[in-house]
Design a protein around this motif. Structure first.
Motif, PDB file in Angstrom:
ATOM      1  N   HIS A 127       0.834  -1.195   0.000  1.00 29.11           N
ATOM      2  CA  HIS A 127       0.000   0.000   0.000  1.00 29.11           C
ATOM      3  C   HIS A 127       0.872   1.249   0.000  1.00 29.11           C
ATOM      4  N   HIS A 180       0.570   5.693   1.255  1.00 29.82           N
ATOM      5  CA  HIS A 180      -0.181   6.742   1.931  1.00 29.82           C
ATOM      6  C   HIS A 180      -0.003   8.026   1.123  1.00 29.82           C
ATOM      7  N   SER A 203      -1.809   8.025   9.463  1.00 27.41           N
ATOM      8  CA  SER A 203      -1.899   7.373   8.157  1.00 27.41           C
ATOM      9  C   SER A 203      -3.181   6.612   7.883  1.00 27.41           C
ATOM     10  N   HIS A 204      -4.007   6.395   8.871  1.00 26.14           N
ATOM     11  CA  HIS A 204      -5.154   5.497   8.689  1.00 26.14           C
ATOM     12  C   HIS A 204      -6.167   5.997   7.656  1.00 26.14           C
ATOM     13  N   ARG A 215      -4.681   5.609   3.414  1.00 26.29           N
ATOM     14  CA  ARG A 215      -4.094   4.361   2.911  1.00 26.29           C
ATOM     15  C   ARG A 215      -4.752   3.977   1.582  1.00 26.29           C
ATOM     16  N   ASN A 245      -4.539   0.746  -0.884  1.00 31.00           N
ATOM     17  CA  ASN A 245      -4.005  -0.592  -1.133  1.00 31.00           C
ATOM     18  C   ASN A 245      -3.647  -0.746  -2.596  1.00 31.00           C
TER      19      ASN A 245
END
Length: 114
Positions: free
Chosen positions: A46, A48, A107-108, A111, A113
């Motif tokens: 992934h 960011h 970072s959540h 993200r 993928n």
């Protein structure tokens, strides 16, 4: 009021294939998480969009692929991952991998993928 924090009193979550995370710091501009990855487990590749990250190994050995280059990180070693860089962390070792990941901004929410 500030208080000492550890995995004993931090917010815990599970992720991936039997992996653990503990939020040591959660603010608008900074995230510090301690994570545990069992032997043989990997996260999905992934990137960011905005967050840059620093991975610091406490125990075990990490294989951290950043773009096309794979880095082997041992205890007391770390690696900076710039925002936008595709990366994947794996534990190919025999023991649990325990590390700290610091992200700024957190970072959540950014993200992507691969």
């Amino acid at each position: 009021m500030a208080r000492p924090i550890s995995i004993e009193n931090a917010e815990h979550y599970n992720w991936g294939d039997n992996c653990d995370g503990w939020h040591l710091v959660q603010s608008e501009q900074l995230s510090v998480i301690q994570e545990r990855v069992p032997s043989g487990a990997c996260e999905m590749a992934h990137k960011h969009e905005f967050a840059e990250q620093f991975f610091f190994i406490l125990s075990g050995q990490a294989s951290l692929k950043v773009e096309a280059e794979t880095h082997i990180l041992n205890p007391q070693q770390g690696l900076h991952v710039p925002a936008g860089a595709v990366h994947q962390l794996c534990n190919y070792g025999q023991d649990d991998l325990v590390f700290i990941v610091t992200s700024t901004p957190p970072s959540h929410s950014d993200r992507v993928n691969q």
